[in-house]
Design a protein around this motif. Sequence first.
Motif, PDB file in Angstrom:
ATOM      1  N   LYS A  39      -7.297   1.211   4.413  1.00 20.62           N
ATOM      2  CA  LYS A  39      -8.502   1.779   3.792  1.00 20.62           C
ATOM      3  C   LYS A  39      -8.031   2.940   2.939  1.00 20.62           C
ATOM      4  O   LYS A  39      -7.176   3.720   3.358  1.00 20.62           O
ATOM      5  CB  LYS A  39      -9.476   2.284   4.841  1.00 20.62           C
ATOM      6  N   GLY A  40      -8.603   3.017   1.747  1.00 15.76           N
ATOM      7  CA  GLY A  40      -8.151   4.084   0.884  1.00 15.76           C
ATOM      8  C   GLY A  40      -9.185   4.535  -0.111  1.00 15.76           C
ATOM      9  O   GLY A  40     -10.293   3.994  -0.203  1.00 15.76           O
ATOM     10  N   HIS A  41      -8.772   5.542  -0.855  1.00 17.87           N
ATOM     11  CA  HIS A  41      -9.563   6.103  -1.940  1.00 17.87           C
ATOM     12  C   HIS A  41      -8.622   6.284  -3.126  1.00 17.87           C
ATOM     13  O   HIS A  41      -7.514   6.791  -2.958  1.00 17.87           O
ATOM     14  CB  HIS A  41     -10.152   7.458  -1.555  1.00 17.87           C
ATOM     15  N   TRP A 138       5.006   9.306  -4.407  1.00 17.94           N
ATOM     16  CA  TRP A 138       4.295   8.547  -3.378  1.00 17.94           C
ATOM     17  C   TRP A 138       4.919   8.879  -2.032  1.00 17.94           C
ATOM     18  O   TRP A 138       6.115   8.675  -1.826  1.00 17.94           O
ATOM     19  CB  TRP A 138       4.405   7.053  -3.633  1.00 17.94           C
ATOM     20  N   ASN A 139       4.117   9.379  -1.105  1.00 17.24           N
ATOM     21  CA  ASN A 139       4.624   9.791   0.201  1.00 17.24           C
ATOM     22  C   ASN A 139       4.022   8.945   1.315  1.00 17.24           C
ATOM     23  O   ASN A 139       2.795   8.837   1.407  1.00 17.24           O
ATOM     24  CB  ASN A 139       4.267  11.256   0.479  1.00 17.24           C
ATOM     25  N   PHE A 140       4.885   8.360   2.139  1.00 16.34           N
ATOM     26  CA  PHE A 140       4.461   7.793   3.414  1.00 16.34           C
ATOM     27  C   PHE A 140       4.615   8.919   4.423  1.00 16.34           C
ATOM     28  O   PHE A 140       5.702   9.485   4.562  1.00 16.34           O
ATOM     29  CB  PHE A 140       5.355   6.632   3.850  1.00 16.34           C
ATOM     30  N   TRP A 150      -0.525   7.213   3.533  1.00 16.01           N
ATOM     31  CA  TRP A 150       0.185   7.158   2.254  1.00 16.01           C
ATOM     32  C   TRP A 150      -0.616   7.954   1.239  1.00 16.01           C
ATOM     33  O   TRP A 150      -1.849   7.834   1.177  1.00 16.01           O
ATOM     34  CB  TRP A 150       0.322   5.705   1.808  1.00 16.01           C
ATOM     35  N   GLU A 151       0.088   8.792   0.471  1.00 13.49           N
ATOM     36  CA  GLU A 151      -0.564   9.570  -0.578  1.00 13.49           C
ATOM     37  C   GLU A 151       0.160   9.370  -1.894  1.00 13.49           C
ATOM     38  O   GLU A 151       1.388   9.393  -1.943  1.00 13.49           O
ATOM     39  CB  GLU A 151      -0.551  11.062  -0.232  1.00 13.49           C
ATOM     40  N   GLY A 152      -0.619   9.169  -2.947  1.00  7.91           N
ATOM     41  CA  GLY A 152      -0.084   9.051  -4.293  1.00  7.91           C
ATOM     42  C   GLY A 152      -0.440  10.290  -5.096  1.00  7.91           C
ATOM     43  O   GLY A 152      -1.604  10.698  -5.136  1.00  7.91           O
ATOM     44  N   TRP A 153       0.569  10.886  -5.703  1.00  5.59           N
ATOM     45  CA  TRP A 153       0.393  12.101  -6.493  1.00  5.59           C
ATOM     46  C   TRP A 153       0.865  11.843  -7.915  1.00  5.59           C
ATOM     47  O   TRP A 153       1.762  11.023  -8.145  1.00  5.59           O
ATOM     48  CB  TRP A 153       1.213  13.246  -5.894  1.00  5.59           C
ATOM     49  N   GLU A 166      -4.463   9.143  -4.999  1.00  6.90           N
ATOM     50  CA  GLU A 166      -4.762   8.062  -4.058  1.00  6.90           C
ATOM     51  C   GLU A 166      -4.387   8.496  -2.646  1.00  6.90           C
ATOM     52  O   GLU A 166      -3.416   9.228  -2.448  1.00  6.90           O
ATOM     53  CB  GLU A 166      -4.002   6.788  -4.429  1.00  6.90           C
ATOM     54  N   HIS A 167      -5.176   8.024  -1.682  1.00 12.72           N
ATOM     55  CA  HIS A 167      -4.925   8.306  -0.275  1.00 12.72           C
ATOM     56  C   HIS A 167      -5.277   7.043   0.513  1.00 12.72           C
ATOM     57  O   HIS A 167      -6.388   6.531   0.379  1.00 12.72           O
ATOM     58  CB  HIS A 167      -5.788   9.477   0.203  1.00 12.72           C
ATOM     59  N   ASN A 168      -4.333   6.537   1.302  1.00 10.11           N
ATOM     60  CA  ASN A 168      -4.559   5.342   2.118  1.00 10.11           C
ATOM     61  C   ASN A 168      -4.163   5.619   3.564  1.00 10.11           C
ATOM     62  O   ASN A 168      -3.188   6.324   3.814  1.00 10.11           O
ATOM     63  CB  ASN A 168      -3.714   4.156   1.629  1.00 10.11           C
ATOM     64  N   GLU A 169      -4.921   5.031   4.466  1.00 13.34           N
ATOM     65  CA  GLU A 169      -4.557   5.034   5.886  1.00 13.34           C
ATOM     66  C   GLU A 169      -4.595   3.597   6.364  1.00 13.34           C
ATOM     67  O   GLU A 169      -5.500   2.842   5.990  1.00 13.34           O
ATOM     68  CB  GLU A 169      -5.522   5.912   6.678  1.00 13.34           C
ATOM     69  N   ALA A 170      -3.613   3.218   7.162  1.00 12.53           N
ATOM     70  CA  ALA A 170      -3.513   1.824   7.581  1.00 12.53           C
ATOM     71  C   ALA A 170      -3.272   1.698   9.068  1.00 12.53           C
ATOM     72  O   ALA A 170      -2.673   2.585   9.696  1.00 12.53           O
ATOM     73  CB  ALA A 170      -2.388   1.131   6.816  1.00 12.53           C
ATOM     74  N   THR A 171      -3.724   0.578   9.597  1.00 13.09           N
ATOM     75  CA  THR A 171      -3.537   0.222  10.987  1.00 13.09           C
ATOM     76  C   THR A 171      -2.808  -1.118  11.044  1.00 13.09           C
ATOM     77  O   THR A 171      -3.152  -2.053  10.324  1.00 13.09           O
ATOM     78  CB  THR A 171      -4.904   0.078  11.705  1.00 13.09           C
TER      79      THR A 171
END
Length: 174
Positions: A39-41, A138-140, A150-153, A166-171
């Motif tokens: 899920k992300g933005h 991009w940082n995990f 995960w963040e995208g800068w 961008e910001h994503n979180e995953a399961t």
Amino acid sequence: MTDAARPRFAEALVAPSATPDYPGRMRRFGQLVGTWAAKGHRLNEETGEWVERDFTWLVEFILEGRAVQDVEIVPSETHPSGYETVATALRVYDPYAGLWRVSYVAPTMGEYCHLVATPYRNGLRQDGTRTDGRPIRWNFTSITPDGYTWEGWMSADDGATWVMVEHNEATRLR
């Protein structure tokens, strides 16, 4: 490619595990091998609004276990498979330079990015450039066996300042 050749292609590409030549290095991205519900933005740079997005992230070892490739897919009512492939990234460990080389491709968005990945705190940092030449990072972070963030800068001033885009979180599913 004939339908009969397709299984051979996948079989030749996908590897069952990491190469034993440098197990510690392969673990860095190898820990992400599996299937993830994300899920992300993502920031719409034209409107300044954040857009929500859900996707499935598939990650496998490839090339005799010397690289990791991921594929981002989303549900599709119009595609015969029931999903659309949005993007792929190829992460190859370069033993001569002691780092990971990353290529990201998202053709429908016109993104073709190249980065270099290194360990960063408790995760992985990938620095490179977007298609338009602007620096990206991009940082995990917060990688666990069952999840990651995960963040995208992006920088518009050659890295003097950075803006999260961008910001994503995953399961983990598998």
